[in-house]
Design an enzyme around this catalytic site. Structure first.
Site, mmCIF file in Angstrom:
data_model
loop_
_atom_site.group_PDB
_atom_site.id
_atom_site.type_symbol
_atom_site.label_atom_id
_atom_site.label_comp_id
_atom_site.label_asym_id
_atom_site.label_seq_id
_atom_site.Cartn_x
_atom_site.Cartn_y
_atom_site.Cartn_z
ATOM 1 N N GLU A 154 -1.697 -4.622 -1.910
ATOM 2 C CA GLU A 154 -1.724 -6.013 -0.564
ATOM 3 C C GLU A 154 -1.968 -7.555 -0.501
ATOM 4 O O GLU A 154 -1.985 -8.251 -0.659
ATOM 5 C CB GLU A 154 -2.534 -5.729 0.513
ATOM 6 C CG GLU A 154 -1.676 -4.236 0.624
ATOM 7 C CD GLU A 154 -0.259 -4.136 1.817
ATOM 8 O OE1 GLU A 154 -0.121 -4.872 1.713
ATOM 9 O OE2 GLU A 154 -0.045 -3.419 1.931
ATOM 10 N N ASP A 170 -9.797 -1.204 4.288
ATOM 11 C CA ASP A 170 -9.131 -0.816 4.932
ATOM 12 C C ASP A 170 -8.762 -1.640 6.284
ATOM 13 O O ASP A 170 -10.078 -0.675 6.701
ATOM 14 C CB ASP A 170 -7.723 -0.486 4.544
ATOM 15 C CG ASP A 170 -5.848 -0.792 4.747
ATOM 16 O OD1 ASP A 170 -6.070 -1.342 5.382
ATOM 17 O OD2 ASP A 170 -5.807 0.236 4.011
ATOM 18 N N HIS A 219 1.298 -1.106 0.223
ATOM 19 C CA HIS A 219 0.008 -0.320 0.368
ATOM 20 C C HIS A 219 0.664 0.857 0.262
ATOM 21 O O HIS A 219 0.078 2.323 -0.469
ATOM 22 C CB HIS A 219 -0.817 0.138 1.157
ATOM 23 C CG HIS A 219 -2.353 0.419 0.989
ATOM 24 N ND1 HIS A 219 -3.753 0.670 1.385
ATOM 25 C CD2 HIS A 219 -2.466 1.383 -0.554
ATOM 26 C CE1 HIS A 219 -4.212 1.193 1.616
ATOM 27 N NE2 HIS A 219 -4.341 1.765 -0.524
HETATM 28 C C1 DIR Z 1 0.679 -1.638 10.883
HETATM 29 C C2 DIR Z 1 -0.095 -2.227 10.254
HETATM 30 N N1 DIR Z 1 -0.649 -0.356 11.235
HETATM 31 C C3 DIR Z 1 2.246 -0.501 10.624
HETATM 32 N N2 DIR Z 1 0.090 -1.449 8.888
HETATM 33 C C4 DIR Z 1 -0.615 -2.307 7.843
HETATM 34 O O1 DIR Z 1 2.560 -0.957 10.071
HETATM 35 O O2 DIR Z 1 1.555 0.157 10.426
HETATM 36 N N3 DIR Z 1 -0.787 -3.303 7.478
HETATM 37 N N4 DIR Z 1 -0.891 -1.698 6.584
HETATM 38 O O3 DIR Z 1 -1.371 -3.799 6.105
HETATM 39 MN MN MN Z 2 -3.189 -0.292 3.156
HETATM 40 MN MN MN Z 3 -3.743 -3.000 5.724
#
Ligand code: DIR
Ligand code: MN
Ligand code: MN
Ligand code: MN
Length: 312
Positions: A279, A128, A100
């Site tokens: 993703e 998301d 992403h």
């Molecule tokens: C978590 C996981 N909030 C981070 N984030 C995501 O790594 O900042 N997983 N986007 O898809």
């Molecule tokens: Mn995402």
């Molecule tokens: Mn996500």
């Protein structure tokens, strides 16, 4: 209708290899053929999956806690140019990711193109499980795919060109034109950012409480009915039952039908200008072949619905 396609085989915004193979998997399963033959789009673009290996430096030390910062900045900068070239010509733009972090490029590109072409700001619908609005300092992981919204809104910024300093005001979006749907795994620092900036967010609680039909009415009402919309869809918004092959699955998500409905509702506005699907990671799943197949199938369904399938 004209459709610009950008296939991005990039995984540097997070640490699990395999998400770079998603565009090929989506294309091999027939997605682009369906868009051309069944939905009637005229496809533009080089029809190749970009790996951007020329932009990935040998040395890329952490910077402000970010992992692969030079690579992600350089790749998203290139993606912004690719998407801009399609969008400024008035084409609908489809980007197949990739993790992403690439939305820094896709939205940076459409925001700039739409300002130039229509003199308008865009709205963003971010679907998301996560809010992806960490700053480098609030992030626990250092993965930039958890930060794209912070950079796009200017909540995170950096002076240095090679560390996202290339993002200019014309690439940015305003927090008042951002809407989230499907959230259920938000970091503590992100909660504070969402609250302080009064950002509109429909979590899974809201989907359960109101139903997806009412949530979409409220989401689109927030945006207003003649604002160009960029839809950024992280496949992990869907429940792992439908999309197990993704880097950070979170149970309790959207059904495939709810995901499709979100996309159909956005298409129905007539204001959609761009779609990202990100993703999908075909190398991750409890039962790998089956899981990857289902996730790719779900991703194709999401894109087809956003681009107008099944509306009479
Ligand atoms: C978590 C996981 N909030 C981070 N984030 C995501 O790594 O900042 N997983 N986007 O898809
Ligand atoms: Mn995402
Ligand atoms: Mn996500
Ligand atoms: Mn249509």
């Amino acid at each position: 209708e004209d459709l610009g396609v950008v296939a991005v085989g990039f995984s540097g915004g997070q640490c699990k290899p395999g998400v770079d193979a998603a565009p090929s998997a989506l294309i091999e399963s027939g997605l682009l053929t369906q868009l051309r033959d069944e939905l009637g789009y005229k496809l533009h673009g080089d029809e190749q999956v970009h790996l951007y290996t020329d932009l990935v430096p040998k040395e890329d030390p952490d910077y402000r806690g970010m992992k692969n910062p030079l690579a992600v900045s350089a790749v998203t900068r290139r993606i912004a140019d690719q998407v801009y070239e399609h969008s400024v010509k008035g084409r609908m733009t489809l980007t197949l990711g990739g993790d992403h972090s690439i939305a820094i490029g896709t939205i940076g590109g459409t925001a700039k193109a739409t300002r130039e072409r229509l003199g308008r700001e865009i709205a963003v619908i971010w679907v998301d499980a996560h809010s992806d609005i960490n700053t480098p300092e609030s992030s626990d992981s250092g993965n930039v795919h958890g930060m794209p919204v912070a950079f796009l809104t200017g909540i995170a910024k950096d002076e240095r060109e090679e560390y996202f300093g290339w993002l200019r005001p014309e690439n940015q979006i305003s927090v008042s034109k951002l809407v989230y749907i499907g959230l259920r795994d938000i970091d503590i620092g992100e909660k504070r950012i969402l609250r302080e900036n009064k950002i509109k967010a429909f979590s899974m609680f809201d989907v359960d409480k109101h139903g997806i039909g009412r949530v979409m009415e409220m989401a689109l009402a927030h945006i207003g009915n003649d604002t160009p919309i960029h839809l950024s869809f992280d496949v992990d918004a869907l429940d792992p039952m439908w999309a197990p092959s993704t880097g950070t699955p979170v149970r309790g998500g959207l059904t495939l039908r709810e995901g499709d409905f979100i996309c159909e509702s956005v298409h129905e506005t007539g204001n959609l200008i761009a779609v990202d699907l990100v993703e999908v990671n075909p190398s991750l799943a409890p039962e790998i072949d089956q899981g990857a197949h289902e996730t790719v199938r779900a991703g194709c369904s999401i894109v087809r619905c956003a681009l107008g399938e099944s509306l009479l």
